[in-house]
Design an enzyme around this catalytic site. Structure first.
Site, short mmCIF file in Angstrom:
data_model
loop_
_atom_site.label_atom_id
_atom_site.label_comp_id
_atom_site.label_asym_id
_atom_site.label_seq_id
_atom_site.Cartn_x
_atom_site.Cartn_y
_atom_site.Cartn_z
N ALA A 103 86.97 -41.57 58.61
CA ALA A 103 87.23 -40.20 59.05
C ALA A 103 86.06 -39.74 59.92
O ALA A 103 84.95 -40.27 59.82
CB ALA A 103 87.36 -39.30 57.83
N GLY A 138 88.03 -44.29 55.78
CA GLY A 138 89.42 -44.06 56.19
C GLY A 138 89.96 -45.17 57.07
O GLY A 138 91.17 -45.42 57.11
N GLU A 146 90.99 -47.74 54.69
CA GLU A 146 92.16 -47.20 53.98
C GLU A 146 93.40 -47.31 54.86
O GLU A 146 94.50 -47.57 54.38
CB GLU A 146 91.91 -45.75 53.55
CG GLU A 146 90.87 -45.67 52.42
CD GLU A 146 90.44 -44.25 52.13
OE1 GLU A 146 89.83 -43.63 53.02
OE2 GLU A 146 90.73 -43.75 51.02
N GLU A 190 82.18 -44.14 51.37
CA GLU A 190 82.19 -42.69 51.26
C GLU A 190 81.15 -42.17 50.27
O GLU A 190 80.63 -41.05 50.41
CB GLU A 190 83.57 -42.18 50.84
CG GLU A 190 84.63 -42.23 51.93
CD GLU A 190 85.37 -43.57 52.01
OE1 GLU A 190 84.86 -44.57 51.48
OE2 GLU A 190 86.45 -43.60 52.63
N1 3HC Z 1 82.32 -39.95 61.96
C1 3HC Z 1 81.66 -39.36 62.97
N2 3HC Z 1 80.69 -39.96 63.68
C2 3HC Z 1 80.36 -41.21 63.33
C3 3HC Z 1 81.00 -41.89 62.27
C4 3HC Z 1 82.03 -41.21 61.58
N3 3HC Z 1 82.70 -41.80 60.58
N4 3HC Z 1 80.44 -43.11 62.17
C5 3HC Z 1 79.50 -43.19 63.12
N5 3HC Z 1 79.44 -42.05 63.83
C6 3HC Z 1 78.59 -41.75 64.99
C7 3HC Z 1 77.13 -41.68 64.60
O1 3HC Z 1 76.79 -40.37 64.18
C8 3HC Z 1 76.47 -42.06 65.90
O2 3HC Z 1 76.49 -40.93 66.74
P1 3HC Z 1 75.32 -40.69 67.80
O3 3HC Z 1 75.34 -41.88 68.70
O4 3HC Z 1 75.69 -39.41 68.42
O5 3HC Z 1 74.06 -40.61 66.97
C9 3HC Z 1 77.42 -43.08 66.50
O6 3HC Z 1 78.66 -42.87 65.85
C10 3HC Z 1 77.00 -44.53 66.29
O7 3HC Z 1 76.73 -44.70 64.89
P2 3HC Z 1 75.55 -45.63 64.39
O8 3HC Z 1 74.30 -45.30 65.12
O9 3HC Z 1 75.54 -45.55 62.91
O10 3HC Z 1 76.06 -47.05 64.91
P3 3HC Z 1 75.89 -48.47 64.24
O11 3HC Z 1 76.48 -49.43 65.20
O12 3HC Z 1 74.50 -48.67 63.77
O13 3HC Z 1 76.81 -48.45 62.92
C11 3HC Z 1 78.77 -47.98 61.65
C12 3HC Z 1 78.19 -48.32 63.04
C13 3HC Z 1 78.55 -49.16 60.69
C14 3HC Z 1 80.24 -47.72 61.82
C15 3HC Z 1 78.05 -46.74 61.09
O14 3HC Z 1 78.07 -45.73 62.07
C16 3HC Z 1 78.62 -46.16 59.83
O15 3HC Z 1 78.36 -46.66 58.76
N6 3HC Z 1 79.41 -45.08 59.95
C17 3HC Z 1 79.88 -44.33 58.84
C18 3HC Z 1 81.02 -45.03 58.15
C19 3HC Z 1 81.53 -44.17 57.02
O16 3HC Z 1 80.79 -43.68 56.20
N7 3HC Z 1 82.85 -44.00 56.96
C20 3HC Z 1 83.45 -43.18 55.98
C21 3HC Z 1 83.69 -41.82 56.56
S1 3HC Z 1 84.33 -40.67 55.36
C22 3HC Z 1 85.95 -41.11 55.21
O17 3HC Z 1 86.41 -42.00 55.85
C23 3HC Z 1 86.74 -40.29 54.25
C24 3HC Z 1 88.06 -40.86 54.01
O18 3HC Z 1 88.05 -41.56 52.80
C25 3HC Z 1 89.09 -39.79 53.90
#
Ligand code: 3HC
Ligand code: NAI
Length: 687
Positions: A63, A102, A105, A125
Site C-alpha cells: 500500500a 499489499g 497480498e 507491515e
Molecule cells: N508507500 C509509499 N512510498 C514508498 C513505499 C510504500 N509502500 N515503499 C517505498 N516507498 C518510497 C520510499 O519512501 C522512497 O521514496 P523517496 O525516494 O522519496 O525517499 C522510494 O519509495 C524508494 O524506497 P527505498 O529508498 O526504500 O528503496 P529501496 O530500493 O531501498 O527499497 C523497498 C525498496 C524494499 C520496496 C522498500 O522501499 C520497502 O521496504 N518499502 C516498504 C514496503 C512495505 O512496508 N510495504 C507494506 C506497506 S503497508 C501495506 O501494504 C498495508 C497492506 O497490508 C494493506
C-alpha cells in the site's frame, strides 16, 4: 494508454503491466490502473487468462504508506483484490524484485503465483506498526500454517524465492530475465489443463491442523513477550491469525479489518510510519543534487586500533573494502587483530557467514605501524584518543601522506572538526565520520560537515554509509554533534533526580517503561563508571563511586550490586554515596509520579533538539529522531524525541521547561522554536 498501465495481449493471454516508479506502491493511480486493466481483460472474450506483472525494479511494494490516515479514494485495495479473486479467468501474479505487504497480498489473491528466482516476498507491515490488512493474515496461514505465518508477519522479514517455493507461497520460479515468457508459458499450461481455479479461501488443511494445537498462540506470545514489548502490532497480528484458525474466512477478514484499523489509529503506528519516511530523508541534503558525484572509494585506512578503530575496520572489511589498520602501539594492534579474528570466526560459527567469507574478511585487514602506509588509500578514518593536539598533529601528517583527493575523516565524538581540518591544506576533504560503539553493529553514522567540507566529500560519505548499510545523519559542527548532544541532558537530569531523592532504579524503570532497552544507570553500570565519568574533576556521585572502586558490572558493582547468584539489585552502598552528596548539595526532595519523572528526563532532550535545529546543526527535525533511534535505541514506536514531543503536545513540553527554568535558570528556558510552534500550533515534524 498511459505509461502506468500497459495491456499486452499474447494469443489468448492478457498481460497487465503496471509501472509506477519508484516501487509500484499501490496508491490511488496504481489501483485505478489495475482496476481498469482487470475490467478490460475480464470483458474481453478473446482473453482466457490474465497475468499481472510490474515494470521497473520491483513488483508492488505494498500500500502507499503516504495515504494512510487520509480519506480512502476508490477503488480501494479490497475492491481491486475482490475483482481478482472473483475472476472466472485464471489470474497469475508474476513477481520480480520485492513483493511486499499489499503487493504480496495481491499475489495471494491471484489463483497462481510465479516468481523470478531472485525475487523476495513478505509481509513487513509490522515494521510500520500495522498488520497485513488486505487479507494477508487470513491467507498466509492457509498456505504455511499458523506458526510460520506468525513468524513471517511478526518478524516482517521477506523470504527469498527458493524458500517461498518450498513453503508453497509460489507455484513456480523462473530466471529473472525470462520471467515474462515463463508467465506466458505458465498461463498457457493452466489453460490447457482446464482445471478448476484454486481458491485459497476454501483451503483449510493447514488451519485444521493448527486447530488441534490450542496452546500454539499462548506459547507464541510467551516466547516472544520480550521482543514484542511495547509494540501493539505483533499482538494484533497474533489475534488475526487466531481468527484465521478459528473462524470462517469471511468472519476472519472482518476481524482482520477491525484489528488493522485499531493499529492504524495507534500512536505507535503513526510513529513507525514517521520513522519509515524519516530514515529515507536523512540522505537528502538540500542544495546537493544528483550532479554531485561521489569519489570512488576502493581502499581504506583506519588509524587507531582501539575500541572504535577495531569496529570501524570490521565494518569496512565486512562491506568488502580493503583496510590498512595502523596503531602506534604494536601490542594494541596485535590484540585488536586477535579480536577481529575471533569476531569473524564467531560470526561464521553462528552461521552468519561461511568460514571462507570470514577468512576473506580477516584477510582484507592489513596491519601496519606507520601512517605512511595510507599513501594509497582513498579514505582514511582517524580513531585515536580524543585529544585535540594529538588529532591536529595526526591530520598534519595525514595531509603530507595521503594522495590528492583522499577523504580524511575523524571519528571524534566532541572535538571541533573545523580546527582539525584547519591544520591541513585541504580542509575541503576533511569530514567527520562519527560511528557509534560497537561500530560494526550500531546502525547510525553521523556525517559531520565542516565549514569547508566539499559537497563531493559529503556525497562520498553518504555513499559510504549506504555501502556499510548504516543510516547516515548529516550534522554540522558543535560539541557532541546531534545524538550525543541531544541525549546528554537526559543523563544530566537523571544525575540530578537522584540527588532530589529519586532512586536510580525508579529513573531506570521509567525509561524502561517508556521503551528504552536500558535505563541511564543500568547503561552506566554496563559501560563502566570510569569510562563515562573519566573527565569529571568535581565531586559527583559517579566520581565518588569510582573512587570507592565501584566501576559498574565489571568491578564491584555501580549503582546496582551484581550478586553472582541473584539478579542485580539497588546498591545500599551507592545509595549512601547519593545521600551524602545530596546532603552536601542541599537539594530539596521532589515528589514526582512516573509521568512527571519522564517529562523531567525527556523535555530537556527535546529542548536541546530544538536548539540543534535552530542552529542549523541538523537538516531537519526528523534527522534528530533517526539519530537517537539508531544511535541511542530511542524506542522506534515513540518516533524519536521530536515526534514524541509533537504527540505529547508542544505546549506541555514548553510548560514543563518553563517550570524547570523558573527554579533552575536559563539553561532550561524553552528554545524560541518550541515556544513559537507551541503558540502557532505548529509541529516539529514539519521543520
Ligand atoms: N508507500 C509509499 N512510498 C514508498 C513505499 C510504500 N509502500 N515503499 C517505498 N516507498 C518510497 C520510499 O519512501 C522512497 O521514496 P523517496 O525516494 O522519496 O525517499 C522510494 O519509495 C524508494 O524506497 P527505498 O529508498 O526504500 O528503496 P529501496 O530500493 O531501498 O527499497 C523497498 C525498496 C524494499 C520496496 C522498500 O522501499 C520497502 O521496504 N518499502 C516498504 C514496503 C512495505 O512496508 N510495504 C507494506 C506497506 S503497508 C501495506 O501494504 C498495508 C497492506 O497490508 C494493506
Ligand atoms: P581507544 O583508547 O580504545 O583507542 C585509541 C587507539 O588509538 C589506541 O589503540 C592507541 O594506541 C591509538 N593511538 C593513540 N595515538 C596514536 C597515534 N599517534 N598513532 C596511532 N595510533 C594511536 O579509544 P576509542 O574509544 O576507540 O576512541 C577513539 C576515538 O573515537 C576518540 O576520538 C573517541 O572520542 C571516538 N569515539 C569513541 C566512542 C566510544 O564509544 N569509545 C564512540 C564514538 C567515537
Amino acid at each position: 494508454m498511459s505509461d502506468l498501465l500497459q495491456i499486452e495481449t499474447r494469443g489468448d493471454i492478457g498481460h497487465i503491466v503496471i509501472t509506477s516508479p519508484p516501487v509500484n506502491a499501490l496508491g490511488i493511480a496504481v489501483r485505478e490502473g489495475l482496476d481498469k486493466g482487470l475490467r478490460t481483460l475480464l470483458d474481453d472474450n478473446a482473453v482466457k487468462a490474465i497475468v499481472i506483472r510490474c515494470g521497473g525494479r520491483t513488483f508492488f511494494a505494498g500500500a502507499d504508506i503516504g495515504e494512510f490516515g487520509k480519506p480512502v479514494q476508490q477503488p480501494d485495495l479490497h475492491a481491486v483484490l475482490a475483482r481478482i479473486e472473483n475472476s472466472n479467468k485464471p489470474v497469475i501474479a508474476a513477481m520480480h524484485g520485492t513483493a511486499l505487504g499489499g503487493g504480496f497480498e495481491l499475489a495471494l489473491h491471484c489463483h497462481y503465483r510465479l516468481a523470478a528466482d531472485t525475487a523476495a516476498m513478505g509481509l513487513p507491515e509490522v515494521h510500520l506498526g500495522l498488520l497485513p490488512g488486505a487479507g494477508g493474515t487470513q491467507r498466509l496461514p492457509r498456505i504455511v500454517g499458523a506458526e510460520m505465518a506468525l513468524e513471517m508477519m511478526t518478524g516482517g522479514r521477506p523470504v527469498g524465492a527458493p524458500q517461498a517455493l518450498e513453503l508453497g507461497l509460489v507455484d513456480r520460479l523462473a530466471p529473472a530475465d525470462t520471467l515474462v515468457e515463463a508467465a506466458q508459458t505458465f498461463a498457457e499450461e493452466i489453460l490447457a489443463k482446464n482445471a478448476p481455479l484454486p481458491d485459497l479461501r476454501q483451503r483449510t488443511d493447514r488451519i485444521e491442523a493448527d486447530r488441534k494445537e490450542p496452546d500454539l498462540f499462548s506459547a507464541y506470545r510467551k516466547a516472544k513477550a520480550r521482543r514484542f514489548k511495547g509494540f501493539p502490532a505483533p499482538e494484533n497480528i497474533t489475534r488475526a491469525v487466531e481468527a484465521a484458525v478459528s473462524l470462517p474466512y469471511e468472519q476472519g477478514i472482518e476481524r482482520e479489518a477491525e484489528l488493522f484499523v485499531e493499529l492504524l489509529e495507534s500512536p505507535e503506528s503513526a510513529a513507525q510510519r514517521h520513522v519509515f519516511f524519516a530514515e529515507r530523508a536523512t540522505a537528502k541534503v538540500p542544495g546537493i543534487g544528483r550532479d554531485t558525484t561521489p569519489q570512488p572509494l576502493s581502499s581504506t585506512g583506519v588509524l587507531g586500533a582501539g575500541t572504535m578503530g577495531r569496529g570501524i575496520a570490521l565494518a569496512l572489511s565486512a562491506a568488502g573494502y580493503p583496510v590498512t589498520l595502523v596503531d602506534s602501539n604494536s601490542q594494541a594492534l596485535e590484540r585488536t587483530l586477535g579480536i577481529i579474528r575471533k569476531t569473524c570466526e564467531g560470526a561464521a560459527a553462528k552461521g552468519r557467514m561461511t568460514a571462507e567469507q570470514a577468512e576473506a574478511q580477516i584477510a582484507r585487514i592489513t596491519p601496519a605501524s606507520d601512517l605512511s602506509e595510507f599513501a594509497g588509500c582513498d579514505l582514511v578514518i582517524e580513531a585515536v584518543f580524543e585529544d585535540m593536539d594529538l588529532k591536529q598533529s595526526i591530520f598534519e601528517k595525514l595531509d603530507g601522506v595521503a594522495k590528492p583527493g583522499a577523504l580524511l575523516a575523524s571519528n571524534t565524538s566532541f572535538l571541533d572538526l573545523d580546527r582539525i581540518a584547519a591544520v591541513t591544506k585541504r580542509p575541503e576533504d576533511v569530514i567527520g565520520l562519527h560511528f557509534f560503539s560497537p561500530a560494526n553493529i550500531m546502525p547510525l553514522l553521523e556525517i559531520v560537515r565542516g565549514e569547508k567540507t566539499s559537497d563531493t566529500a559529503l556525497v562520498t560519505a553518504l555513499g559510504l554509509a549506504k555501502r556499510l548499510r548504516k543510516t547516515p545523519v548529516v550534522s554540522g559542527v558543535c560539541d557532541g554533534f546531534i545524538a550525543n548532544r541531544a541525549m546528554a541532558p537526559r543523563m544530566a537530569e537523571a544525575d540530578r533526580l537522584i540527588l532530589e531523592g529519586v532512586a536510580p532504579a525508579d529513573v531506570d524503570r521509567v525509561c524502561l517503561d517508556y521503551g528504552f532497552p536500558m535505563g541511564p544507570f543500568q547503561m552506566i553500570d554496563l559501560v563502566g563508571l570510569d569510562v563515562i565519568g573519566r573527565n569529571a574533576n568535581e565531586k559527583t556521585v559517579r566520581s565518588e563511586l569510582v573512587r570507592q572502586g565501584r566501576l559498574g558490572q565489571k568491578q564491584n558493582g555501580g549503582y546496582y550490586d551484581y550478586p553472582a547468584d541473584a539478579p542485580p539489585a539497588p546498591s545500599p552502598a551507592a545509595q549512601a554515596v547519593i545521600n551524602e552528596i545530596a546532603a552536601e548539595t542541599g537539594l530539596a526532595p521532589v515528589d514526582l509520579d512516573d509521568d512527571g519523572l519522564l517529562m523531567r528526563l525527556l523535555c530537556p532532550v527535546v529542548n536541546e533538539g530544538a536548539r540543534i535545529l535552530e542552529e542549523g546543526i541538523a537538516l531537519r527535525a526528523s534527522d534528530i529522531d533517526v539519530a537517537l533511534i539508531k544511535g541511542y535505541n530511542w524506542p522506534v514506536y515513540r518516533g524519536g524525541p521530536m515526534f514524541w514531543a509533537d504527540q505529547t503536545g508542544l505546549d506541555r513540553i514548553v510548560a514543563t521547561l518553563d517550570a524547570m527554568a523558573a527554579t533552575r535558570g536559563e539553561a532550561f528556558k524553552p528554545a524560541e522554536l518550541l515556544v513559537r510552534l507551541a503558540r502557532e500550533g505548529g509541529l516539529l515534524a514539519e521543520q
